[in-house]
Design a protein around this motif. Structure first.
Motif, short mmCIF file in Angstrom:
data_model
loop_
_atom_site.label_atom_id
_atom_site.label_comp_id
_atom_site.label_asym_id
_atom_site.label_seq_id
_atom_site.Cartn_x
_atom_site.Cartn_y
_atom_site.Cartn_z
N LEU A 2 0.60 -1.40 0.04
CA LEU A 2 0.10 -0.37 0.06
C LEU A 2 1.06 0.98 -0.28
N SER A 3 1.82 1.03 1.21
CA SER A 3 2.68 2.75 0.61
C SER A 3 3.32 2.81 -0.01
N ARG A 4 3.82 1.77 -1.16
CA ARG A 4 4.42 1.71 -1.81
C ARG A 4 4.13 2.59 -3.64
N VAL A 5 2.62 1.89 -3.95
CA VAL A 5 1.86 2.33 -4.53
C VAL A 5 1.00 4.03 -4.04
N LYS A 6 0.79 3.77 -2.59
CA LYS A 6 1.07 5.57 -3.01
C LYS A 6 1.64 6.58 -2.86
N ARG A 7 3.16 5.77 -2.95
CA ARG A 7 4.16 6.92 -3.23
C ARG A 7 4.42 7.17 -4.67
N ASP A 8 4.00 5.95 -5.73
CA ASP A 8 4.38 5.69 -6.88
C ASP A 8 3.44 7.07 -7.23
N ARG A 9 2.46 7.06 -6.51
CA ARG A 9 1.21 7.84 -7.17
C ARG A 9 1.37 9.07 -7.03
N ARG A 10 2.47 9.27 -5.79
CA ARG A 10 2.61 10.65 -5.85
C ARG A 10 3.64 10.96 -6.33
N ASP A 11 5.22 10.10 -7.05
CA ASP A 11 5.77 10.92 -7.58
C ASP A 11 5.31 10.41 -9.58
N PHE A 12 4.78 9.16 -9.71
CA PHE A 12 4.94 9.52 -10.89
C PHE A 12 2.56 9.69 -11.84
N HIS A 13 2.18 9.58 -9.94
CA HIS A 13 0.31 9.85 -10.80
C HIS A 13 -0.19 8.27 -11.70
N THR A 14 1.25 7.57 -11.24
CA THR A 14 0.55 6.39 -12.22
C THR A 14 0.90 5.29 -10.64
N ARG A 15 0.39 3.87 -10.81
CA ARG A 15 0.85 2.92 -10.12
C ARG A 15 1.72 2.00 -11.29
N VAL A 16 2.82 1.46 -9.83
CA VAL A 16 4.07 0.71 -10.93
C VAL A 16 3.84 -0.70 -11.10
N HIS A 17 2.94 -1.52 -9.56
CA HIS A 17 3.26 -2.61 -9.38
C HIS A 17 1.56 -2.49 -8.84
N ASP A 18 1.34 -3.99 -8.69
CA ASP A 18 0.01 -4.17 -8.27
C ASP A 18 0.42 -4.37 -6.36
N VAL A 19 -0.08 -3.93 -5.44
CA VAL A 19 -0.17 -4.05 -4.57
C VAL A 19 -0.23 -5.48 -3.69
N LEU A 20 -0.41 -5.98 -4.83
CA LEU A 20 -0.91 -7.95 -4.06
C LEU A 20 0.59 -8.14 -4.10
N ASP A 21 1.37 -7.94 -5.25
CA ASP A 21 2.63 -8.04 -5.51
C ASP A 21 3.40 -8.41 -3.74
N ASP A 22 3.52 -7.64 -3.61
CA ASP A 22 4.01 -7.53 -1.96
C ASP A 22 4.18 -8.60 -1.22
N VAL A 23 2.28 -9.06 -0.50
CA VAL A 23 2.22 -10.31 -0.83
C VAL A 23 2.72 -11.54 -1.30
N LYS A 24 2.59 -11.61 -2.23
CA LYS A 24 3.13 -12.65 -3.46
C LYS A 24 4.30 -12.59 -3.08
#
Length: 400
Positions: free
Chosen positions: A34-56
């Motif tokens: 979640l924190s990674r996706v939030k940071r992606d959207r802040r820096d690049f206005h888009t999600r880079v990788h899926d939020v569940l990738d870290d769980v996998k």
């Protein structure tokens, strides 16, 4: 006997599933995503990788690593008392709760169990069942603990080398001089099912739990969910080779610790096994400092000869081209970049087709080209360092 072993394994799996450390670790992996996706959207206005990738990443590589430890333990026969299992769990939970994934290494997790083995005196908790969770501190083999710590450090090194380098996260950070530069961050958590043999005396009151007999000794079987974490911010070089070097260094420490523990076994020297723990703590701390790279210039910065590729969005047009993170795009459709010409503006010179001039890691020029379509990412899915939202960027000197 076969039925007893099968039932023991099932009970061991049950011990893994009912242990709160399992779910704390998975929740922590989800929060990392979640924190990674939030940071992606802040820096690049888009999600880079899926939020569940870290769980996998937490589950699949951890299971493979856990089974490798099981095979080794079946050969070595390392026995750990219940008190040490509890101490390992408490130590891991403390580090997880603080969020310091870089310290979630066997080198640091084993500090509390070793101190407990040396100095802890069990107290009466008013319950025979609770008291059993404190058992074995006085009889634990430091040689067995040292051997286990060394093997787990080898596993940590392999996980860093082979898994942590996958899907590193691009981000924007602030250099010491206040300039916006690019970096790659990896924050990974792996959940290992650690297969352990426990002396039967610690749970003999529970007749429903099957026991395994080896020679004249009787043991129970338990699976401990052991989280191993890794966090690194890389701004001074390419992420993949740097992470692989980091993994090699950690694995080397594990090999050395395992050899030292093995020697202590053959000469029956507990003092030598005890020396393993301060050595791996010092060595692991040194690796953290060695790979910070604070005084080195940023690799992902704005350059006069073009734009450095900071990231590539999965399944984007750029992902389907022969482009690599860290390469430099010097021209787009014949227009030079890095001198004020915007990448998107250069793409619009030909709305149906793009031709990129790329400088590879050796400084050699090659060309990449492909057709463009209206529903594709407006910048091909490429991420660059851009001066935007400067107040939200992070000082990498504090984050390294």
């Amino acid at each position: 006997m076969t039925e007893t072993i099968g039932l023991s394994i099932l009970k061991g799996i049950g011990s893994f599933l009912i242990n709160p450390l399992t779910y704390i670790s998975l929740v922590a992996a989800f929060i990392i995503g979640l924190s990674r996706v939030k940071r992606d959207r802040r820096d690049f206005h888009t999600r880079v990788h899926d939020v569940l990738d870290d769980v996998k990443f937490a589950i699949v590589p951890g299971i493979v690593a856990g089974f490798s430890i099981l095979i080794l333990n079946l050969l070595l026969g390392i026995v750990v008392p219940m008190g040490i299992v509890v101490a390992i769990s408490i130590s891991a939970i403390i580090i997880l709760v603080t969020g310091q994934m870089r310290f979630l290494s066997p080198a640091f997790v084993f500090i509390l169990p070793v101190l407990a083995a040396l100095f802890y005196e069990p107290i009466d908790l008013g319950s025979e069942w609770l008291n059993s969770w404190q058992s074995g501190f006085g009889s634990v083999s430091l040689i067995a603990l040292a051997l286990m710590a060394g093997l787990l450090l080898i596993v940590e090194g392999v996980l860093i080398n082979q898994n942590a380098r996958k899907q590193t996260s691009p981000r924007l950070v602030r250099s010491k001089r206040g300039k916006l530069v690019g970096a790659h961050e990896v924050q990974r958590l792996w959940l290992l099912p650690l297969f352990l043999f426990i002396p039967s005396g610690t749970i003999e009151a529970n007749a429903w739990w099957p026991l395994l007999e080896f020679g004249e000794q009787t043991y129970s079987f338990l699976i401990l969910p052991l989280p191993i974490g890794f966090r690194k911010l890389i701004h001074h070089t390419l992420p993949v080779p740097e992470i692989k070097r980091n993994g090699v260094h950690v694995g080397t420490v594990g090999v050395f610790a395992t050899l030292l523990a093995t020697v202590s076994y053959f000469i029956n020297a507990e003092w030598l096994a005890l020396s393993v723990f301060p050595l791996i703590v010092i060595a692991r701390s040194a690796i953290l400092l060695l790979h910070r790279g604070m005084n080195k210039p940023a690799y992902f910065n704005e350059r006069n000869e073009g734009l450095v590729i900071l990231g590539i969005l999965p399944e984007s047009p750029a992902d389907q081209m022969n482009l690599q993170v860290g390469e430099v795009i010097s021209k787009v459709n014949g227009l030079s970049l890095g001198n004020g010409t915007d990448f998107y503006t250069a793409l619009q010179q030909n709305a149906a087709f793009c031709k990129l001039q790329v400088l590879d890691f050796n400084g050699e020029i090659r060309f990449e080209q492909r057709a463009l379509y209206n529903d594709q990412h407006h910048e091909l899915g490429l991420l660059f360092v851009k001066e935007q939202r400067l107040d939200d960027s992070i000082d990498y000197a504090k984050e390294s």
